[in-house]
Design a protein around this motif. Structure first.
Motif, short mmCIF file in Angstrom:
data_model
loop_
_atom_site.label_atom_id
_atom_site.label_comp_id
_atom_site.label_asym_id
_atom_site.label_seq_id
_atom_site.Cartn_x
_atom_site.Cartn_y
_atom_site.Cartn_z
N GLY A 1 0.83 -1.20 0.00
CA GLY A 1 0.00 0.00 0.00
C GLY A 1 0.87 1.25 0.00
O GLY A 1 2.08 1.20 0.15
N GLN A 2 0.24 2.37 -0.18
CA GLN A 2 0.95 3.66 -0.19
C GLN A 2 1.24 4.07 1.25
O GLN A 2 0.34 4.41 2.00
CB GLN A 2 0.11 4.72 -0.90
CG GLN A 2 0.81 6.08 -0.98
CD GLN A 2 -0.13 7.18 -1.46
OE1 GLN A 2 -1.23 6.92 -1.93
NE2 GLN A 2 0.29 8.43 -1.32
N GLN A 3 2.50 4.06 1.65
CA GLN A 3 2.88 4.33 3.03
C GLN A 3 2.99 5.82 3.33
O GLN A 3 2.77 6.25 4.47
CB GLN A 3 4.22 3.66 3.34
CG GLN A 3 4.21 2.15 3.17
CD GLN A 3 3.21 1.47 4.11
OE1 GLN A 3 3.25 1.69 5.31
NE2 GLN A 3 2.33 0.66 3.54
N VAL A 4 3.34 6.63 2.36
CA VAL A 4 3.58 8.05 2.58
C VAL A 4 2.73 8.86 1.61
O VAL A 4 2.73 8.60 0.41
CB VAL A 4 5.07 8.40 2.35
CG1 VAL A 4 5.32 9.89 2.57
CG2 VAL A 4 5.95 7.56 3.28
N PRO A 5 1.97 9.84 2.11
CA PRO A 5 1.13 10.64 1.22
C PRO A 5 1.97 11.58 0.35
O PRO A 5 3.10 11.92 0.69
CB PRO A 5 0.24 11.44 2.18
CG PRO A 5 1.07 11.56 3.43
CD PRO A 5 1.84 10.25 3.53
N ILE A 6 1.39 11.98 -0.75
CA ILE A 6 2.01 13.01 -1.57
C ILE A 6 1.52 14.38 -1.07
O ILE A 6 0.58 14.46 -0.28
CB ILE A 6 1.68 12.82 -3.06
CG1 ILE A 6 0.19 13.06 -3.33
CG2 ILE A 6 2.09 11.44 -3.52
CD1 ILE A 6 -0.17 13.05 -4.82
N LEU A 7 2.18 15.43 -1.53
CA LEU A 7 1.78 16.79 -1.16
C LEU A 7 1.25 17.49 -2.40
O LEU A 7 1.92 17.53 -3.43
CB LEU A 7 2.96 17.57 -0.59
CG LEU A 7 2.69 19.04 -0.21
CD1 LEU A 7 1.67 19.13 0.92
CD2 LEU A 7 3.99 19.73 0.20
N VAL A 8 0.03 18.02 -2.29
CA VAL A 8 -0.58 18.73 -3.41
C VAL A 8 -1.14 20.06 -2.93
O VAL A 8 -1.28 20.30 -1.73
CB VAL A 8 -1.71 17.90 -4.07
CG1 VAL A 8 -1.20 16.55 -4.55
CG2 VAL A 8 -2.88 17.71 -3.11
N ARG A 9 -1.47 20.90 -3.89
CA ARG A 9 -2.19 22.15 -3.59
C ARG A 9 -3.40 22.24 -4.50
O ARG A 9 -3.42 21.63 -5.59
CB ARG A 9 -1.30 23.36 -3.81
CG ARG A 9 -0.96 23.65 -5.28
CD ARG A 9 -0.25 24.97 -5.43
NE ARG A 9 0.13 25.25 -6.82
CZ ARG A 9 0.71 26.38 -7.22
NH1 ARG A 9 0.99 27.33 -6.34
NH2 ARG A 9 1.01 26.57 -8.49
N PRO A 10 -4.44 22.97 -4.10
CA PRO A 10 -5.53 23.22 -5.03
C PRO A 10 -4.97 23.91 -6.28
O PRO A 10 -4.16 24.83 -6.17
CB PRO A 10 -6.46 24.17 -4.25
CG PRO A 10 -6.15 23.88 -2.81
CD PRO A 10 -4.69 23.57 -2.77
N HIS A 11 -5.38 23.46 -7.44
CA HIS A 11 -4.84 24.02 -8.67
C HIS A 11 -5.18 25.51 -8.76
O HIS A 11 -6.35 25.89 -8.62
CB HIS A 11 -5.40 23.28 -9.89
CG HIS A 11 -4.57 23.43 -11.12
ND1 HIS A 11 -4.42 24.64 -11.78
CD2 HIS A 11 -3.81 22.53 -11.81
CE1 HIS A 11 -3.64 24.47 -12.81
NE2 HIS A 11 -3.24 23.21 -12.86
N PRO A 12 -4.19 26.36 -8.98
CA PRO A 12 -4.43 27.81 -8.98
C PRO A 12 -5.26 28.29 -10.16
O PRO A 12 -5.79 29.40 -10.13
CB PRO A 12 -3.02 28.41 -9.01
CG PRO A 12 -2.17 27.37 -9.64
CD PRO A 12 -2.75 26.05 -9.21
N GLU A 13 -5.39 27.49 -11.20
CA GLU A 13 -6.09 27.95 -12.40
C GLU A 13 -7.30 27.11 -12.77
O GLU A 13 -8.14 27.55 -13.56
CB GLU A 13 -5.10 27.96 -13.59
CG GLU A 13 -3.94 28.93 -13.40
CD GLU A 13 -2.93 28.83 -14.52
OE1 GLU A 13 -3.12 27.97 -15.42
OE2 GLU A 13 -1.96 29.61 -14.52
#
Length: 340
Positions: A108-120
Motif C-alpha cells: 500500500g501507499q505508506q507516505v502521502p504526496i503533497l498537493v495544492r488546489p490548482h491555482p487555475e
C-alpha cells in the motif's frame, strides 16, 4: 474530524461544483516564508529530528511522515491531480518505477504526496512532490493519499526541490536544469537555493553551465546518472568548437538515439564530439622526369589538385580545358553514380 474519502466524493464535490472543501486543506505555509512559521509547527519539528538519521532516503520518508502528522490526509482521485508547473526530472528509470509499483501493490501507499488546489482550474490539484507515487497509483488504480495545502508558487517549488534533495533523487544535470528553468520563470535565487539546498556560488555555477548547453541536447540525453559536473562541462567546452553544436543536435535527433540508456546517450554524444578528424591525405604526382608537377590533398569533403607552374606552366590550363571531356568519360564508366 475531516472525513477521509475520495475527494471528488466529498460533501462539497469539486468535480461538480468547482469548489474545494477547505476543511480538508491545511492553510499553513511552509517554513522559511514568513515570521509566524517560526513557531513549533510540524515542519519545524522535522528539521530538529533529522540530525540523527544518516540515510537521505530515510530522512525523506521521515520528513514526509511527520509532515502528515496532525494534518488531514485525504484520498483523492489521481485523475484530478496534475504535475507541477515546472518539472525537475528529465526521465524516470523504468526499472525503479516498476519496483515502486510492486512495493505499493504489496504494502500500500505508506507516505502521502503533497498537493495544492490548482491555482487555475477549480476542482483540480497540482503536485508539489510525489510524482512517481502518483504515476504508480494511476497504473495500479484506486485513490491516492495526499496532504492538501494552500501553497504559493514559491512554496511549491521549495517543497518539490527539498523533497528530491533529501532523497538524493535528482542527478547533477537534473538539479542544474531545474534551477535554470526556475530562474527562467523569474524565481529569485534565494528561493532556488532553498529548493536545491545549495549556496550562491554553487547555484551560479550550475546555471552558468546549463546556459552553455542547448536545452534540446540536455532533454535528449536525459538524467545521465553516471556523469557529473566535470563531464557535462567538457561537453560544453567541446560544443564551442566550430560546427560541434550542430553535429551534436543532429546526433540526438537520429531515430535510434532514444533506444539507448541515458548514460549511453551521454557517452555517445561525448565520444562523437571528441572525435578528431583524420588528417587530410597528401600526395605528389610526378612527371616521368621526376618533377613534382601536381600536389594532391584530400579530406572527407574535398580533393584539391595544385599545379606547379614552375615545372610545366601550361599543364594546369590543359587539364582545365579537358574537364568536360573527362567528366563525360567518367559518367560513362562503371564508377559513375556510386557516390549518389
Amino acid at each position: 474530524m475531516a472525513r477521509k474519502n475520495i475527494f471528488g466524493l466529498a460533501e462539497t464535490d469539486p468535480a461538480t461544483t468547482g469548489e474545494i472543501d477547505h476543511s480538508l486543506v491545511n492553510t499553513r505555509p511552509l517554513a522559511g516564508f514568513d515570521k509566524p512559521l517560526r513557531r513549533a509547527t510540524p515542519v519545524g519539528a522535522i528539521s530538529q529530528s533529522l540530525g540523527g538519521i544518516n540515510e537521505k532516503a530515510q530522512r525523506a520518508d521521515e520528513l514526509e511522515k511527520q509532515l502528515a502528522k496532525g494534518q488531514t490526509v485525504v484520498e483523492l482521485d489521481p485523475l484530478l491531480i496534475d504535475s507541477s508547473f515546472v518539472m525537475d526530472r528529465l526521465s524516470v528509470n523504468t526499472e525503479d518505477q516498476e519496483t515502486l509499483v510492486a512495493q505499493i501493490r504489496e504494502h500500500g501507499q505508506q507516505v502521502p504526496i503533497l498537493v495544492r488546489p490548482h491555482p487555475e482550474m477549480p476542482g483540480r490539484f497540482q503536485v508539489a512532490y510525489g510524482h512517481r507515487r502518483l504515476a504508480a497509483i494511476k497504473q495500479i488504480g484506486g485513490a491516492i493519499k495526499a496532504v492538501v495545502r494552500d501553497l504559493s508558487d514559491e512554496q511549491l517549488v521549495v517543497s518539490q526541490g527539498q523533497e528530491n534533495n533529501a532523497r538524493t533523487d535528482l542527478t547533477f544535470i537534473e538539479r542544474s536544469f531545474f534551477a535554470f528553468r526556475l530562474e527562467a520563470r523569474q524565481f529569485n535565487r534565494d528561493i532556488i537555493m532553498s529548493a536545491l539546498g545549495v549556496d550562491k556560488a554553487a547555484l551560479s555555477r550550475m546555471i552558468a553551465l546549463v546556459n552553455r548547453l542547448p536545452g534540446e541536447l540536455i532533454e535528449a540525453i536525459g538524467a545521465a546518472p553516471g556523469f557529473g559536473r566535470t563531464r557535462w562541462a567538457e561537453i560544453a567546452d567541446l560544443l564551442e568548437e566550430t560546427g560541434k553544436r550542430a553535429k551534436a543536435i543532429k546526433l540526438v535527433q537520429a531515430p535510434d538515439f532514444q533506444t539507448m540508456t541515458s548514460d549511453e546517450r551521454f557517452q555517445a554524444v561525448y565520444d562523437d564530439l571528441r572525435k578528431v578528424k583524420d588528417k587530410a591525405r597528401t600526395a605528389v604526382w610526378k612527371t616521368s622526369k621526376g618533377g613534382k608537377l601536381v600536389r594532391i590533398s584530400e579530406t572527407e569533403a574535398k580533393l584539391n589538385l595544385a599545379f606547379d607552374k614552375s615545372i610545366e606552366p601550361e599543364f594546369g590550363s590543359f587539364v582545365e580545358a579537358r574537364l568536360s571531356a573527362l567528366y563525360d568519360e567518367f559518367m560513362q564508366s562503371d564508377r559513375a553514380g556510386k557516390g549518389d
